[in-house]
Structure formats: structure tokens, C-alpha cells
Write a protein that holds these residues in place. Sequence first.
Motif, PDB file in Angstrom:
ATOM      1  N   THR A 126      33.184  90.210 136.579  1.00  0.00           N
ATOM      2  CA  THR A 126      32.404  89.058 136.120  1.00  0.00           C
ATOM      3  C   THR A 126      32.278  89.059 134.610  1.00  0.00           C
ATOM      4  OG1 THR A 126      31.135  89.142 138.179  1.00  0.00           O
ATOM      5  CG2 THR A 126      30.219  87.843 136.379  1.00  0.00           C
ATOM      6  N   ILE A 127      32.021  90.220 134.032  1.00  0.00           N
ATOM      7  CA  ILE A 127      31.926  90.327 132.569  1.00  0.00           C
ATOM      8  C   ILE A 127      33.254  89.938 131.933  1.00  0.00           C
ATOM      9  CG2 ILE A 127      31.529  91.908 130.650  1.00  0.00           C
ATOM     10  CD1 ILE A 127      29.751  93.552 132.466  1.00  0.00           C
ATOM     11  N   ILE A 128      34.352  90.445 132.505  1.00  0.00           N
ATOM     12  CA  ILE A 128      35.682  90.136 131.967  1.00  0.00           C
ATOM     13  C   ILE A 128      35.968  88.641 132.056  1.00  0.00           C
ATOM     14  CG2 ILE A 128      38.154  90.498 132.294  1.00  0.00           C
ATOM     15  CD1 ILE A 128      37.518  93.316 133.254  1.00  0.00           C
ATOM     16  N   MET A 129      35.593  88.019 133.177  1.00  0.00           N
ATOM     17  CA  MET A 129      35.844  86.590 133.352  1.00  0.00           C
ATOM     18  C   MET A 129      35.072  85.759 132.329  1.00  0.00           C
ATOM     19  SD  MET A 129      35.378  84.211 136.754  1.00  0.00           S
ATOM     20  CE  MET A 129      33.590  84.441 136.798  1.00  0.00           C
ATOM     21  N   VAL A 130      33.816  86.109 132.079  1.00  0.00           N
ATOM     22  CA  VAL A 130      33.016  85.378 131.091  1.00  0.00           C
ATOM     23  C   VAL A 130      33.615  85.528 129.702  1.00  0.00           C
ATOM     24  CG1 VAL A 130      30.763  85.264 129.957  1.00  0.00           C
ATOM     25  CG2 VAL A 130      30.886  85.562 132.437  1.00  0.00           C
ATOM     26  N   ILE A 131      34.026  86.744 129.349  1.00  0.00           N
ATOM     27  CA  ILE A 131      34.644  86.988 128.041  1.00  0.00           C
ATOM     28  C   ILE A 131      35.930  86.192 127.902  1.00  0.00           C
ATOM     29  CG2 ILE A 131      35.730  88.734 126.583  1.00  0.00           C
ATOM     30  CD1 ILE A 131      33.760  90.765 127.688  1.00  0.00           C
ATOM     31  N   GLN A 132      36.728  86.151 128.968  1.00  0.00           N
ATOM     32  CA  GLN A 132      37.972  85.378 128.935  1.00  0.00           C
ATOM     33  C   GLN A 132      37.699  83.895 128.692  1.00  0.00           C
ATOM     34  OE1 GLN A 132      39.662  87.136 132.745  1.00  0.00           O
ATOM     35  NE2 GLN A 132      41.534  86.764 131.626  1.00  0.00           N
ATOM     36  N   ARG A 133      36.720  83.354 129.371  1.00  0.00           N
ATOM     37  CA  ARG A 133      36.396  81.928 129.202  1.00  0.00           C
ATOM     38  C   ARG A 133      35.987  81.628 127.765  1.00  0.00           C
ATOM     39  NH1 ARG A 133      35.547  77.851 133.670  1.00  0.00           N
ATOM     40  NH2 ARG A 133      33.513  77.451 132.724  1.00  0.00           N
ATOM     41  N   VAL A 134      35.205  82.524 127.179  1.00  0.00           N
ATOM     42  CA  VAL A 134      34.765  82.326 125.800  1.00  0.00           C
ATOM     43  C   VAL A 134      35.945  82.408 124.848  1.00  0.00           C
ATOM     44  CG1 VAL A 134      33.364  83.263 123.932  1.00  0.00           C
ATOM     45  CG2 VAL A 134      32.427  83.166 126.252  1.00  0.00           C
ATOM     46  N   LEU A 135      36.787  83.433 125.025  1.00  0.00           N
ATOM     47  CA  LEU A 135      37.946  83.609 124.140  1.00  0.00           C
ATOM     48  C   LEU A 135      38.919  82.442 124.252  1.00  0.00           C
ATOM     49  CD1 LEU A 135      38.692  87.433 124.586  1.00  0.00           C
ATOM     50  CD2 LEU A 135      37.561  86.303 122.665  1.00  0.00           C
ATOM     51  N   LEU A 136      39.140  81.960 125.464  1.00  0.00           N
ATOM     52  CA  LEU A 136      40.058  80.834 125.651  1.00  0.00           C
ATOM     53  C   LEU A 136      39.493  79.555 125.059  1.00  0.00           C
ATOM     54  CD1 LEU A 136      41.346  81.442 129.290  1.00  0.00           C
ATOM     55  CD2 LEU A 136      42.695  81.538 127.198  1.00  0.00           C
ATOM     56  N   SER A 137      38.178  79.366 125.150  1.00  0.00           N
ATOM     57  CA  SER A 137      37.568  78.150 124.605  1.00  0.00           C
ATOM     58  C   SER A 137      37.712  78.093 123.089  1.00  0.00           C
ATOM     59  CB  SER A 137      36.094  78.080 124.995  1.00  0.00           C
ATOM     60  OG  SER A 137      35.366  79.146 124.419  1.00  0.00           O
ATOM     61  N   TYR A 138      37.758  79.264 122.432  1.00  0.00           N
ATOM     62  CA  TYR A 138      37.934  79.325 120.977  1.00  0.00           C
ATOM     63  C   TYR A 138      39.382  79.637 120.590  1.00  0.00           C
ATOM     64  CZ  TYR A 138      32.851  79.224 120.412  1.00  0.00           C
ATOM     65  OH  TYR A 138      31.529  78.858 120.428  1.00  0.00           O
ATOM     66  N   ARG A 139      40.274  79.601 121.585  1.00  0.00           N
ATOM     67  CA  ARG A 139      41.705  79.858 121.362  1.00  0.00           C
ATOM     68  C   ARG A 139      41.942  81.222 120.708  1.00  0.00           C
ATOM     69  NH1 ARG A 139      44.494  75.224 122.321  1.00  0.00           N
ATOM     70  NH2 ARG A 139      43.300  73.262 122.280  1.00  0.00           N
ATOM     71  N   LEU A 140      41.180  82.212 121.142  1.00  0.00           N
ATOM     72  CA  LEU A 140      41.324  83.568 120.614  1.00  0.00           C
ATOM     73  C   LEU A 140      42.089  84.475 121.577  1.00  0.00           C
ATOM     74  CD1 LEU A 140      37.721  84.108 119.183  1.00  0.00           C
ATOM     75  CD2 LEU A 140      39.801  83.508 117.921  1.00  0.00           C
ATOM     76  N   MET A 141      42.565  83.897 122.665  1.00  0.00           N
ATOM     77  CA  MET A 141      43.296  84.681 123.667  1.00  0.00           C
ATOM     78  C   MET A 141      44.510  83.902 124.131  1.00  0.00           C
ATOM     79  SD  MET A 141      41.800  86.317 127.207  1.00  0.00           S
ATOM     80  CE  MET A 141      42.597  87.746 127.951  1.00  0.00           C
TER      81      MET A 141
END
Length: 312
Positions: free
Chosen positions: A244-259
Motif C-alpha cells: 500500500t505504501i509503495i502504491m501511494v508513492i507510485q501514484r504521487v511520483l507518476l502524477s509529478y512525472r518523476l517515475m
Amino acid sequence: MNDIIKSWADIMTFGGGRYFIVPTGVFLFALLLANPISLFAIFSSSKLLQETRYKLLANTLITDLLYSFICFALTATNISPVIFPDLLCEILLSLQTVVFFSGFLNITAMGVNIYLAINWPLQYNSIFTPSRAVKLIVTIWLLSSIIPLVSYILLSGDQGLLCDIPVCFFNILFFLPHPNPVVQEMNYVAVVVMCTACSVLVFVCFYLLVWRTRKSGIWTGMHSKARQTITIHCLIFSFYFLPTIIMVIQRVLLSYRLMHIKSMLYVTMTVSNVVLLIPKALTPYLHGFRCEELSVAIQSLLKGRSQISPSG
């Protein structure tokens, strides 16, 4: 969405995505070596079935077995050159969602059960009677079915997402454009809220448990049974909450185009095929070796005894 689909196709066809079937198969094989014998030992002993902790453990073993089979089937479906019906994928994803929620709620109930058993030993048997334990397990399965059922009802009039894209992977669906964004966000929020609430509940129970019994001496020494119990449950629960922590971090990074999209896909597949399967493969071994009554019951089965009579 086209970028995600193209990256997904590249990974599953030319990249390392097809090799994720290997760890999935290994974890499933390890699970099959210990899970069925542990379940048979529990259900063969009327004494073990009278205890709430073994009822909850049996339910956990069942959900772990179902999740591992579904995960293996989904991975095989994604790497197979054969095109499977969309309905098969949707059924497998719905079942995986139900089993995921059920496993998380059940492991939480096991943590709360430990807290109640140690803090209120005299009132525990009246609080958690065998009939109430069965009702709790039924409630867990009913609650786990709510999100998939509501999603199906809300999407029943829309064109299915899986009819348009060759992605049959539960975790990745959180990152794809959805025909009904409300349903997607509802599923995402439900996962995050449930996992967070369960984690906070277990943390509070274990913290209060250690705090109230800190002077009793049960935590002294590395071989303390209480220390081992808390350590095992914290270890297993960490693997449940980490995705769950990884999924939230992924969503944040993708929203800012950092991943990068491919990085997201690889991380998501690692979480689904490795991280989530580790506690499921470990559970029958950790509990089978640590719980004396269950260990005796398993040894009796392996020795071919006709009657199982675990020691008290």
C-alpha cells in the motif's frame, strides 16, 4: 494510456515481465508443501477447532492458498500467447480483490485476538466464543466482497475496461485511465483506508500489549514466546502493508512525472508476484513450527497416526 499499454506489451514480450512466473511458481510450490498439511491438521483436530486463533489461522491459510493460485493464474494469463476471454480476466481480478481484502482483515483479526487473549485472559473465552469466531470469519468474507460487488454494479452498464486493453493485473489498474473514474478512485481509497486503518489498529494493540506487560517478564530473553509471537506477526503484517505504501508513492511520483512508466510496471509486478506472496509462503512454516499444538498435530499426520491428539 497508450504509453502504458505499449510499455506493458514490451515488458511482457521482450522484457523481463514473463520471468515473474518463476518467483510466483516458487512461492506457490513452497506454500503447497506446508499449507495443506497445516489446514488438514487443524480441521482434523476438534481441540484446535475450538480455539479462535486456529480458526483465524485456518482462514488465513485458505485465503493465502487462493490468492497464490489466482496470482499464478493471472501471471500465466498475461505471459501466455493465447488470448483468454475478457470474462476470465475479470473473474480472476474480482476473486483476487476479495481474497486480498479477506487476507488483510483476517491477519488484523489475528493481531487483535492476541491482544484480547493476553490482556483479558479470564474474560477472553466469553468474548471470543467458537460461534462468534465463525461469525467473525463470515463477516470478514462479506466485507471483503463489498468493493468488487459495488464496482461490478456501477460498471454493469459501461463498457468494461478489460475489453479495450491487454492488461490483466489488479495493481496496474489503479494507474490506468478508467471508463468510470469514480469507481477507480473508490477502489483506490478503499484499499488505502482499509490497509491504513488495519495497520494502525494492529500497531496500537501491540503497543498497548507491550506497554501493559512490560514489567511482567514475558519479554525477557530472545527465546521469549511473547517476543517471538509479536515479531512474527509484525513481520507478516509489514509485508501486507508495504504494498500500500509503495502504491501511494507510485501514484504521487507518476502524477509529478518523476517515475518512468516501465519502472512503475516492474515495481508493480514485483509487489504483486514477490512482496505479497512472501508472507503467504512464510505463514504455514512460522506458525507450524512455533505453535506447539499445531506442530504436534502436523507431526502426528506425517507419522501416519490414525488419530490426532495434540498435547495441551
